[in-house]
Design a protein around this motif. Sequence first.
Motif, PDB file in Angstrom:
ATOM      1  N   HIS A 216      -8.579   3.100   5.989  1.00  0.00           N
ATOM      2  CA  HIS A 216      -8.210   3.536   4.635  1.00  0.00           C
ATOM      3  C   HIS A 216      -6.883   4.288   4.643  1.00  0.00           C
ATOM      4  O   HIS A 216      -6.154   4.282   3.639  1.00  0.00           O
ATOM      5  CB  HIS A 216      -9.315   4.408   4.043  1.00  0.00           C
ATOM      6  N   LEU A 217      -6.571   4.926   5.752  1.00  0.00           N
ATOM      7  CA  LEU A 217      -5.283   5.614   5.854  1.00  0.00           C
ATOM      8  C   LEU A 217      -4.123   4.624   5.739  1.00  0.00           C
ATOM      9  O   LEU A 217      -3.073   4.944   5.182  1.00  0.00           O
ATOM     10  CB  LEU A 217      -5.195   6.377   7.180  1.00  0.00           C
ATOM     11  N   LEU A 218      -4.297   3.429   6.275  1.00  0.00           N
ATOM     12  CA  LEU A 218      -3.243   2.416   6.194  1.00  0.00           C
ATOM     13  C   LEU A 218      -2.990   2.008   4.747  1.00  0.00           C
ATOM     14  O   LEU A 218      -1.845   1.811   4.319  1.00  0.00           O
ATOM     15  CB  LEU A 218      -3.606   1.188   7.035  1.00  0.00           C
ATOM     16  N   HIS A 219      -4.055   1.886   3.967  1.00  0.00           N
ATOM     17  CA  HIS A 219      -3.903   1.524   2.558  1.00  0.00           C
ATOM     18  C   HIS A 219      -3.260   2.667   1.773  1.00  0.00           C
ATOM     19  O   HIS A 219      -2.474   2.417   0.841  1.00  0.00           O
ATOM     20  CB  HIS A 219      -5.262   1.154   1.965  1.00  0.00           C
ATOM     21  N   ILE A 220      -3.579   3.898   2.138  1.00  0.00           N
ATOM     22  CA  ILE A 220      -2.916   5.049   1.508  1.00  0.00           C
ATOM     23  C   ILE A 220      -1.425   5.027   1.822  1.00  0.00           C
ATOM     24  O   ILE A 220      -0.578   5.270   0.948  1.00  0.00           O
ATOM     25  CB  ILE A 220      -3.565   6.366   1.988  1.00  0.00           C
ATOM     26  N   MET A 221      -1.091   4.729   3.064  1.00  0.00           N
ATOM     27  CA  MET A 221       0.314   4.642   3.462  1.00  0.00           C
ATOM     28  C   MET A 221       1.048   3.572   2.662  1.00  0.00           C
ATOM     29  O   MET A 221       2.185   3.772   2.214  1.00  0.00           O
ATOM     30  CB  MET A 221       0.411   4.361   4.962  1.00  0.00           C
ATOM     31  N   ILE A 222       0.413   2.421   2.467  1.00  0.00           N
ATOM     32  CA  ILE A 222       1.031   1.331   1.710  1.00  0.00           C
ATOM     33  C   ILE A 222       1.314   1.771   0.279  1.00  0.00           C
ATOM     34  O   ILE A 222       2.406   1.518  -0.266  1.00  0.00           O
ATOM     35  CB  ILE A 222       0.125   0.084   1.740  1.00  0.00           C
ATOM     36  N   SER A 223       0.353   2.451  -0.337  1.00  0.00           N
ATOM     37  CA  SER A 223       0.558   2.933  -1.712  1.00  0.00           C
ATOM     38  C   SER A 223       1.673   3.966  -1.769  1.00  0.00           C
ATOM     39  O   SER A 223       2.505   3.955  -2.690  1.00  0.00           O
ATOM     40  CB  SER A 223      -0.739   3.542  -2.260  1.00  0.00           C
ATOM     41  N   MET A 224       1.730   4.861  -0.791  1.00  0.00           N
ATOM     42  CA  MET A 224       2.748   5.910  -0.795  1.00  0.00           C
ATOM     43  C   MET A 224       4.152   5.344  -0.598  1.00  0.00           C
ATOM     44  O   MET A 224       5.122   5.884  -1.144  1.00  0.00           O
ATOM     45  CB  MET A 224       2.436   6.952   0.269  1.00  0.00           C
ATOM     46  N   LEU A 225       4.276   4.293   0.166  1.00  0.00           N
ATOM     47  CA  LEU A 225       5.597   3.712   0.405  1.00  0.00           C
ATOM     48  C   LEU A 225       6.193   3.075  -0.853  1.00  0.00           C
ATOM     49  O   LEU A 225       7.374   2.713  -0.867  1.00  0.00           O
ATOM     50  CB  LEU A 225       5.518   2.671   1.525  1.00  0.00           C
ATOM     51  N   LYS A 226       5.399   2.947  -1.900  1.00  0.00           N
ATOM     52  CA  LYS A 226       5.894   2.418  -3.172  1.00  0.00           C
ATOM     53  C   LYS A 226       6.452   3.527  -4.068  1.00  0.00           C
ATOM     54  O   LYS A 226       7.049   3.234  -5.108  1.00  0.00           O
ATOM     55  CB  LYS A 226       4.767   1.692  -3.913  1.00  0.00           C
ATOM     56  N   ILE A 227       6.239   4.783  -3.675  1.00  0.00           N
ATOM     57  CA  ILE A 227       6.667   5.907  -4.508  1.00  0.00           C
ATOM     58  C   ILE A 227       8.188   6.032  -4.493  1.00  0.00           C
ATOM     59  O   ILE A 227       8.796   6.014  -3.419  1.00  0.00           O
ATOM     60  CB  ILE A 227       6.015   7.223  -4.002  1.00  0.00           C
ATOM     61  N   PRO A 228       8.832   6.179  -5.655  1.00  0.00           N
ATOM     62  CA  PRO A 228      10.288   6.340  -5.683  1.00  0.00           C
ATOM     63  C   PRO A 228      10.733   7.630  -4.989  1.00  0.00           C
ATOM     64  O   PRO A 228      10.031   8.641  -5.042  1.00  0.00           O
ATOM     65  CB  PRO A 228      10.611   6.393  -7.192  1.00  0.00           C
ATOM     66  N   GLN A 229      11.881   7.588  -4.356  1.00  0.00           N
ATOM     67  CA  GLN A 229      12.498   8.762  -3.722  1.00  0.00           C
ATOM     68  C   GLN A 229      11.542   9.430  -2.715  1.00  0.00           C
ATOM     69  O   GLN A 229      11.448  10.654  -2.640  1.00  0.00           O
ATOM     70  CB  GLN A 229      12.926   9.783  -4.770  1.00  0.00           C
TER      71      GLN A 229
END
Length: 348
Positions: A125-138
């Motif tokens: 689940h940490l990997l999926h959290i990382m994927i979502s966070m990498l979409k955050i601007p700036q």
Amino acid sequence: MSVAHQFIRCVLHQLSPNGVFYQIFLSQANETVRRNFFKSIVISLNDFNDLSPVSPVQLLTETLNSKKTLPADMLSIILRNLSEYLQCVPVDNISGNTWSIAVQGIDNLIRRIIFILQSLDEPEHLLHIMISMLKIPQLSKSVLEPFSKVLSYAIQNIPITHKIIVDLCSLNNRAFLKERDKMQLCRQIVFELVQALKFKTSIPDNNLLLLVAILLHDAGGAMFPGVINDLPDATLSLNCNIAECMRQTYLNDVIEFLADFHTLSKIKNVKTGTITTGLSEDTLGGVLKGAVAQYLALELSRGNSKDSRTVSRYLPWLNNAPSSVQQGYAILHTQQKLCFFHVGSGVE
């Protein structure tokens, strides 16, 4: 907005100081119910000044980071729900300033979780959290350090999929401007692959084959049919920059892997886990070595077409005539490399 969504907004606003979001992220309802509820929360908090869709994440991380000891028994549930919630939030449509406190909270939380990764039931689940966070601007580049450590642990210990690797690499490349930051997760993946090829670490067989398959695809090759179940069509353009990272630093290590006479027996001895693709401990080594040979053949042929010194750089012994004592070994050495180059290039 429906009356139900207005009601949810009012209830969450009233109960937010009392830890309601922490309790929500402990939910153990079935997946369909959870996801629908998380989507309703996001809709309810859209365009609301006092609470935004980011607020549940921020308040959750504040609660967890305030604890001296993380609740290891409940952490897997929290991370699963957080992962699903982030997938419901239109991450890239919310400004980076709105995310800044929540990102720092998740960053601090993951840095703490790294020390107890082995106790987590479902660290994926940490990997999926990382994927979502990498979409955050700036996004701050500080997250890349804990992300790299989580990715390293995942490659060595849990099954990973082609989609996760592709998403992490492509989003990492898109999220940052500096070349060093854009390629950090790619370099971590290549490092883990090379360490496994040098038998310094042991990773699950399927993960090893998957990483080699992605490396091959990046270089313009193709893994043997049927070896990896979830590989996309070889004609799709899904470059992860894995081949680029390998080319920059590790080609000599690839050559050493192919040149080692004992590679197949070493692979057989360190084989880990069950391969579900029909391979066995007797066939895994041949498939792996043939795929790596195909990659090296592609790299050398590509480099040699641009610069005739490529072969001389990586195979300098071809230009040095061996002594009579060494001739037998040199011929065998050359035959072995050519054999694996032929096996590898023959896949196409």
